[in-house]
Design a protein around this motif. Sequence first.
Motif, PDB file in Angstrom:
ATOM      1  N   ASN A   1     -60.170  79.060  -5.459  1.00  0.00           N
ATOM      2  CA  ASN A   1     -59.537  79.899  -6.449  1.00  0.00           C
ATOM      3  C   ASN A   1     -58.709  81.114  -6.112  1.00  0.00           C
ATOM      4  O   ASN A   1     -57.644  81.141  -6.505  1.00  0.00           O
ATOM      5  CB  ASN A   1     -60.518  80.287  -7.358  1.00  0.00           C
ATOM      6  N   LEU A   2     -59.031  81.789  -4.873  1.00  0.00           N
ATOM      7  CA  LEU A   2     -58.198  82.846  -4.389  1.00  0.00           C
ATOM      8  C   LEU A   2     -56.875  82.275  -3.607  1.00  0.00           C
ATOM      9  O   LEU A   2     -55.895  82.938  -3.915  1.00  0.00           O
ATOM     10  CB  LEU A   2     -58.887  83.607  -3.393  1.00  0.00           C
ATOM     11  N   THR A   3     -57.027  81.256  -2.939  1.00  0.00           N
ATOM     12  CA  THR A   3     -55.796  80.728  -2.430  1.00  0.00           C
ATOM     13  C   THR A   3     -54.965  80.278  -3.365  1.00  0.00           C
ATOM     14  O   THR A   3     -53.771  80.505  -3.373  1.00  0.00           O
ATOM     15  CB  THR A   3     -56.326  79.452  -1.554  1.00  0.00           C
ATOM     16  N   ASP A   4     -55.489  79.628  -4.540  1.00  0.00           N
ATOM     17  CA  ASP A   4     -54.584  79.035  -5.643  1.00  0.00           C
ATOM     18  C   ASP A   4     -54.051  79.971  -6.349  1.00  0.00           C
ATOM     19  O   ASP A   4     -52.934  79.930  -7.067  1.00  0.00           O
ATOM     20  CB  ASP A   4     -55.426  78.071  -6.537  1.00  0.00           C
ATOM     21  N   LEU A   5     -54.862  81.162  -6.544  1.00  0.00           N
ATOM     22  CA  LEU A   5     -54.353  82.252  -7.391  1.00  0.00           C
ATOM     23  C   LEU A   5     -53.095  82.952  -6.567  1.00  0.00           C
ATOM     24  O   LEU A   5     -52.183  83.460  -7.086  1.00  0.00           O
ATOM     25  CB  LEU A   5     -55.457  83.259  -7.624  1.00  0.00           C
ATOM     26  N   LEU A   6     -53.412  82.927  -5.168  1.00  0.00           N
ATOM     27  CA  LEU A   6     -52.108  83.507  -4.295  1.00  0.00           C
ATOM     28  C   LEU A   6     -50.917  82.701  -4.750  1.00  0.00           C
ATOM     29  O   LEU A   6     -49.989  83.020  -4.515  1.00  0.00           O
ATOM     30  CB  LEU A   6     -52.617  83.663  -2.833  1.00  0.00           C
ATOM     31  N   ASN A   7     -51.058  81.387  -4.475  1.00  0.00           N
ATOM     32  CA  ASN A   7     -50.188  80.271  -4.748  1.00  0.00           C
ATOM     33  C   ASN A   7     -49.414  80.616  -5.873  1.00  0.00           C
ATOM     34  O   ASN A   7     -48.187  80.416  -5.958  1.00  0.00           O
ATOM     35  CB  ASN A   7     -50.591  79.063  -4.349  1.00  0.00           C
ATOM     36  N   PHE A   8     -50.106  80.471  -7.107  1.00  0.00           N
ATOM     37  CA  PHE A   8     -49.454  80.819  -8.329  1.00  0.00           C
ATOM     38  C   PHE A   8     -48.555  82.263  -8.450  1.00  0.00           C
ATOM     39  O   PHE A   8     -47.381  82.042  -8.966  1.00  0.00           O
ATOM     40  CB  PHE A   8     -50.593  80.718  -9.619  1.00  0.00           C
TER      41      PHE A   8
END
Length: 297
Positions: A5-12
Amino acid sequence: MLRENLTDLLNFATVAREGSFTRAATRLGVTQSALSHAVNGLEGRLGLQLLNRSTRSVTPTAAGEHLLRVVGPQFEGLEADLAALTELRDKPAGTVRITASEHAAEMVLWPVLERLLPDYPDINVEVVSHDGLTNIVAERFDAGVRLGEEVEKDMVAVRIGPAMRMAVVGSPAYLDTRPAPERPEDLTAHRCINLRRLTRGGNFPWEFEKAGVGLDVRVEGQVALTSLHLARGAALAGVGLAYLPDDQVLADVEAGRLVRVLGDWCDPFPGYHLYYPSRRQASPAFAVLVEALRYRG
């Protein structure tokens, strides 16, 4: 799950700020397809569309705007904290111990430290004034200061000062009482102010050189001192002749308070060098100090 989730939040957040999957992928160092897949996965887990996609632009939806307001400042703060930690890691810190004579500490080391230390509050410097040839390895010093001709061959030597000269000086009142010496041998007829060596015993010899010919003279007088400042004061008071570094008495000579004699017997010689073991692994603090002390005249 948290890491994903943290990685995807950063991506978003990166895509939303850049307004482009292409630019965001370049910034993050990933492929555009991988980035699109990650954002799609985040939207799927949340059950919300976060980005409006078109052939020309990418913009956040209402849900995306809300999420960006929540996570954006968190990532910005984290980036700032990481930058601060990196700066702390790279900022020189620690204690550097140096042994040096009183004259070297006063005339060469301290002027540099006075300018340097305010810019490096995490560097601590310990200067131990010593007139002996200290074994810096045994005594756990990081470095020492000696005249160039005294540095041992297995040490790294960095020149930190200009060439030096010694000066034989006396007050006008003293020199009115007897003829000024014309050769070093004439000093036997004069009262001389000796400098005492605390660690090695005895007095410092008065060393002279002219046209490549060297001569050491042992002088006599009523006074033997361990301080250059006291020896200068004694000379000014008319006690006798003193043998001192030129920079200690230059102002007095120019003002006429002291008179220089035997000037043609006092040739320049290599000045002060910082020395340390060749195998020493230089810490950032030590490297900063060496570079600041390096003589560039």
